[in-house]
Design a protein around this motif. Structure first.
Motif, PDB file in Angstrom:
ATOM      1  N   UNK A 143      21.674  29.528  34.640  1.00 25.36           N
ATOM      2  CA  UNK A 143      21.271  28.670  33.636  1.00 25.36           C
ATOM      3  C   UNK A 143      22.466  30.269  32.754  1.00 25.36           C
ATOM      4  N   UNK A 144      22.952  31.591  33.183  1.00 25.58           N
ATOM      5  CA  UNK A 144      24.296  32.573  32.798  1.00 25.58           C
ATOM      6  C   UNK A 144      25.252  31.330  33.146  1.00 25.58           C
ATOM      7  N   UNK A 145      25.822  31.066  33.905  1.00 28.47           N
ATOM      8  CA  UNK A 145      26.414  30.365  34.565  1.00 28.47           C
ATOM      9  C   UNK A 145      26.784  29.017  34.058  1.00 28.47           C
ATOM     10  N   UNK A 146      26.066  28.457  33.338  1.00 28.48           N
ATOM     11  CA  UNK A 146      26.070  26.949  32.906  1.00 28.48           C
ATOM     12  C   UNK A 146      25.450  26.116  34.068  1.00 28.48           C
ATOM     13  N   UNK A 147      25.072  26.447  35.912  1.00 27.37           N
ATOM     14  CA  UNK A 147      24.847  25.733  36.585  1.00 27.37           C
ATOM     15  C   UNK A 147      23.641  24.515  36.021  1.00 27.37           C
ATOM     16  N   UNK A 148      22.941  25.261  35.211  1.00 26.98           N
ATOM     17  CA  UNK A 148      21.689  24.491  35.479  1.00 26.98           C
ATOM     18  C   UNK A 148      22.009  24.614  33.320  1.00 26.98           C
ATOM     19  N   UNK A 149      22.240  23.297  32.396  1.00 25.61           N
ATOM     20  CA  UNK A 149      22.086  23.214  31.571  1.00 25.61           C
ATOM     21  C   UNK A 149      20.599  23.512  30.172  1.00 25.61           C
ATOM     22  N   UNK A 150      21.063  24.976  30.130  1.00 26.91           N
ATOM     23  CA  UNK A 150      19.614  25.236  28.633  1.00 26.91           C
ATOM     24  C   UNK A 150      19.293  24.131  27.761  1.00 26.91           C
ATOM     25  N   UNK A 151      17.637  23.969  28.097  1.00 25.44           N
ATOM     26  CA  UNK A 151      17.539  22.705  27.355  1.00 25.44           C
ATOM     27  C   UNK A 151      17.514  23.208  25.553  1.00 25.44           C
ATOM     28  N   UNK A 152      17.308  24.607  25.223  1.00 22.22           N
ATOM     29  CA  UNK A 152      17.382  25.107  23.699  1.00 22.22           C
ATOM     30  C   UNK A 152      18.565  27.217  23.627  1.00 22.22           C
ATOM     31  N   UNK A 153      18.482  27.176  22.987  1.00 21.89           N
ATOM     32  CA  UNK A 153      19.059  28.316  22.922  1.00 21.89           C
ATOM     33  C   UNK A 153      20.629  28.576  23.373  1.00 21.89           C
ATOM     34  N   UNK A 154      21.201  30.082  23.091  1.00 19.64           N
ATOM     35  CA  UNK A 154      21.983  30.187  24.106  1.00 19.64           C
ATOM     36  C   UNK A 154      22.865  31.154  25.182  1.00 19.64           C
ATOM     37  N   UNK A 155      23.758  30.823  25.616  1.00 21.25           N
ATOM     38  CA  UNK A 155      24.301  31.970  26.527  1.00 21.25           C
ATOM     39  C   UNK A 155      25.603  32.318  26.180  1.00 21.25           C
ATOM     40  N   UNK A 156      25.720  33.652  26.171  1.00 18.71           N
ATOM     41  CA  UNK A 156      27.267  34.321  25.955  1.00 18.71           C
ATOM     42  C   UNK A 156      27.524  35.453  27.052  1.00 18.71           C
ATOM     43  N   UNK A 157      28.728  34.952  27.504  1.00 19.25           N
ATOM     44  CA  UNK A 157      29.557  35.489  28.952  1.00 19.25           C
ATOM     45  C   UNK A 157      30.398  36.679  28.102  1.00 19.25           C
ATOM     46  N   UNK A 158      31.051  37.639  28.034  1.00 25.51           N
ATOM     47  CA  UNK A 158      31.716  37.852  27.242  1.00 25.51           C
ATOM     48  C   UNK A 158      32.923  37.375  26.757  1.00 25.51           C
ATOM     49  N   UNK A 159      32.102  37.032  25.503  1.00 23.93           N
ATOM     50  CA  UNK A 159      32.733  37.060  24.040  1.00 23.93           C
ATOM     51  C   UNK A 159      32.518  35.217  24.711  1.00 23.93           C
ATOM     52  N   UNK A 160      32.153  35.293  25.370  1.00 24.65           N
ATOM     53  CA  UNK A 160      31.808  33.546  24.588  1.00 24.65           C
ATOM     54  C   UNK A 160      30.954  32.919  25.327  1.00 24.65           C
ATOM     55  N   UNK A 161      30.583  32.103  24.011  1.00 24.66           N
ATOM     56  CA  UNK A 161      29.386  31.174  24.032  1.00 24.66           C
ATOM     57  C   UNK A 161      29.392  29.830  24.778  1.00 24.66           C
ATOM     58  N   UNK A 162      29.010  30.401  26.591  1.00 25.77           N
ATOM     59  CA  UNK A 162      28.918  28.845  27.527  1.00 25.77           C
ATOM     60  C   UNK A 162      28.169  27.604  27.114  1.00 25.77           C
ATOM     61  N   UNK A 163      26.979  27.498  26.017  1.00 22.42           N
ATOM     62  CA  UNK A 163      26.455  26.686  25.862  1.00 22.42           C
ATOM     63  C   UNK A 163      27.732  25.984  24.679  1.00 22.42           C
ATOM     64  N   UNK A 164      28.399  26.718  23.461  1.00 21.74           N
ATOM     65  CA  UNK A 164      29.167  25.647  22.918  1.00 21.74           C
ATOM     66  C   UNK A 164      29.948  25.630  23.358  1.00 21.74           C
ATOM     67  N   UNK A 165      30.956  25.529  24.813  1.00 20.96           N
ATOM     68  CA  UNK A 165      31.163  25.205  25.732  1.00 20.96           C
ATOM     69  C   UNK A 165      31.091  23.651  26.718  1.00 20.96           C
ATOM     70  N   UNK A 166      29.789  23.608  26.362  1.00 18.80           N
ATOM     71  CA  UNK A 166      29.265  22.525  27.718  1.00 18.80           C
ATOM     72  C   UNK A 166      29.281  21.535  27.057  1.00 18.80           C
ATOM     73  N   UNK A 167      29.183  21.190  26.170  1.00 24.44           N
ATOM     74  CA  UNK A 167      29.343  19.664  25.238  1.00 24.44           C
ATOM     75  C   UNK A 167      28.271  18.741  25.660  1.00 24.44           C
ATOM     76  N   UNK A 168      28.130  17.570  25.508  1.00 24.57           N
ATOM     77  CA  UNK A 168      27.259  17.156  25.660  1.00 24.57           C
ATOM     78  C   UNK A 168      26.812  16.192  26.818  1.00 24.57           C
ATOM     79  N   UNK A 169      27.849  16.134  28.013  1.00 22.33           N
ATOM     80  CA  UNK A 169      28.117  15.140  28.958  1.00 22.33           C
ATOM     81  C   UNK A 169      27.857  16.054  30.274  1.00 22.33           C
ATOM     82  N   UNK A 170      26.875  14.903  31.327  1.00 21.61           N
ATOM     83  CA  UNK A 170      26.461  15.629  32.293  1.00 21.61           C
ATOM     84  C   UNK A 170      27.081  16.861  32.865  1.00 21.61           C
ATOM     85  N   UNK A 171      28.519  16.651  32.812  1.00 20.62           N
ATOM     86  CA  UNK A 171      29.528  17.124  33.723  1.00 20.62           C
ATOM     87  C   UNK A 171      30.517  18.111  33.154  1.00 20.62           C
TER      88      UNK A 171
END
Length: 368
Positions: free
Chosen positions: A68-96
């Motif tokens: 989940x830290x590199x979003x190979x798995x999409x979290x159900x809820x919560x946030x992941x921030x790596x090096x100042x970037x919120x990866x969960x915000x970048x993920x969008x809603x699609x499966x890809x």
């Protein structure tokens, strides 16, 4: 560039700046009308420049966490921030993964348990693969791949194929490939669990060297306590999808009742009689080399029995634990116990009726 960073004479140091942060991270799998919670509100803070180990039994959620830290798995809820970037915000809603997430993920290196090398490609081609995906030119790909292979000690294996390598050499190729994108963060998913003890030590030394030379922040999952002893600055224990204990290794060793501390330095021993006081003493720094126990015996003219002891080096510092028996009940030993604490030692009264902590079973657990 890798060349400038690799030859830098400055070793990385741990700062208080978090480079990996998860907040309220949850992952729920749904299948055939059932729900399985793999992560349950995980808060994790990995500081810049440190090696952070996550331990847990099979099914604890540690593999899901690192994916989940590199979003190979999409979290159900919560946030992941790596090096100042919120990866969960970048993920969008699609499966890809979208372009922004792919770019962010390219700066996070990943080392896998079973190497995941392409058998039809040479060692050099395997290292070049992520650079090829990123659109790096052929000449630059070749230069960086050879540089990275030299860095991990495989400069003479560039034209070999994975089938011609040992397990340790395959993992070194995996590490070189993970470094191809010049990452700030390196994730290790049980990178040493498929290797023999001698090869494991060599790979751990390599990871620590890369941490220091390149300023890498390393997050690894493991079921091996020796990994924590050898290279980890901090550690966390997972159970049931939650982090139940975490901190720097010195903090954990100084925490009364810490499961991780007891698992790192297991000491045992039963009292010889009911009217005895059994205490666990943890030695740090200068106290680890001083004859504190003999000073205690001379100062208070008491007979002390050593029931068990363990001494080791953690993150380059000598640390030890000892279980000793004092004559008389606890009320009669308040002063001697106070003496030990005045010497800067961590002293815990042992509950010999309790079973070994759950974390100790990690020493026998396989990884999943």
């Amino acid at each position: 560039m890798h060349r400038a960073r690799r030859h830098s004479a400055v070793h990385s140091t741990v700062t208080e700046t978090p480079v990996i942060t998860t907040s309220g991270l949850s992952k729920v799998y749904r299948s055939r009308g059932r729900e399985v919670t793999a992560l349950d509100g995980v808060d994790l803070h990995v500081r810049e420049g440190e090696v952070y180990g996550v331990l847990g039994q099979s099914g604890a959620g540690k593999s899901t966490l690192i994916r989940c830290v590199n979003l190979l798995e999409r979290p159900t809820s919560g946030t992941v921030t790596v090096a100042g970037q919120d990866l969960t915000a970048l993920a969008g809603r699609g499966p890809r993964a979208g372009r922004s997430l792919r770019q962010a993920r390219s700066r996070i290196g990943m080392v896998f348990q079973h190497f995941n090398l392409l058998s039809a490609r040479t060692v050099q081609d395997n290292v070049e693969l992520p650079l090829e995906i990123l659109g790096v030119s052929g000449r630059e790909r070749s230069r960086r791949a050879l540089e990275l292979l030299d860095l991990v000690g495989l400069g003479d294996k560039a034209k070999a194929y994975p089938a011609q390598l040992s397990g340790g050499q395959k993992q070194r190729v995996g590490i070189a490939r993970a470094l191809a994108g010049d990452p700030k963060v390196l994730l290790s998913d049980e990178a040493t669990s498929a290797l023999d003890p001698e090869t494991t030590r060599a790979i751990l030394e390599l990871l620590r060297d890369l941490n220091r030379q390149l300023g890498l922040t390393v997050l690894l999952i493991t079921h091996e306590m020796d990994v924590v002893k050898t290279i980890c600055d901090s550690a966390a224990l997972m159970r049931g999808g939650r982090i139940v204990e975490s901190g720097t290794v010195p903090e954990l060793l100084a925490t009364p009742g810490s499961e991780l501390a007891q698992a790192l330095f297991p000491v045992g021993g039963e009292p010889s009689a009911a009217d005895r006081t059994v205490i666990d003493v943890t030695f740090h720094g200068d106290a680890a080399t001083r004859p504190v126990i003999s000073e205690l015996a001379r100062t208070y003219n008491i007979d002390i029995s050593i029931l068990g002891a363990a001494m080791d080096t953690v993150a380059g510092k000598q640390v030890g634990r000892m279980r000793i028996e004092l004559p008389g009940r606890f009320e009669e030993n308040v002063v001697p116990i106070g003496f030990l604490r005045e010497q800067g030692l961590q002293v815990d009264v042992a509950d010999t009726a309790q079973p070994a902590p759950a974390a100790a079973t990690l020493l026998k657990e396989g990884a999943k």
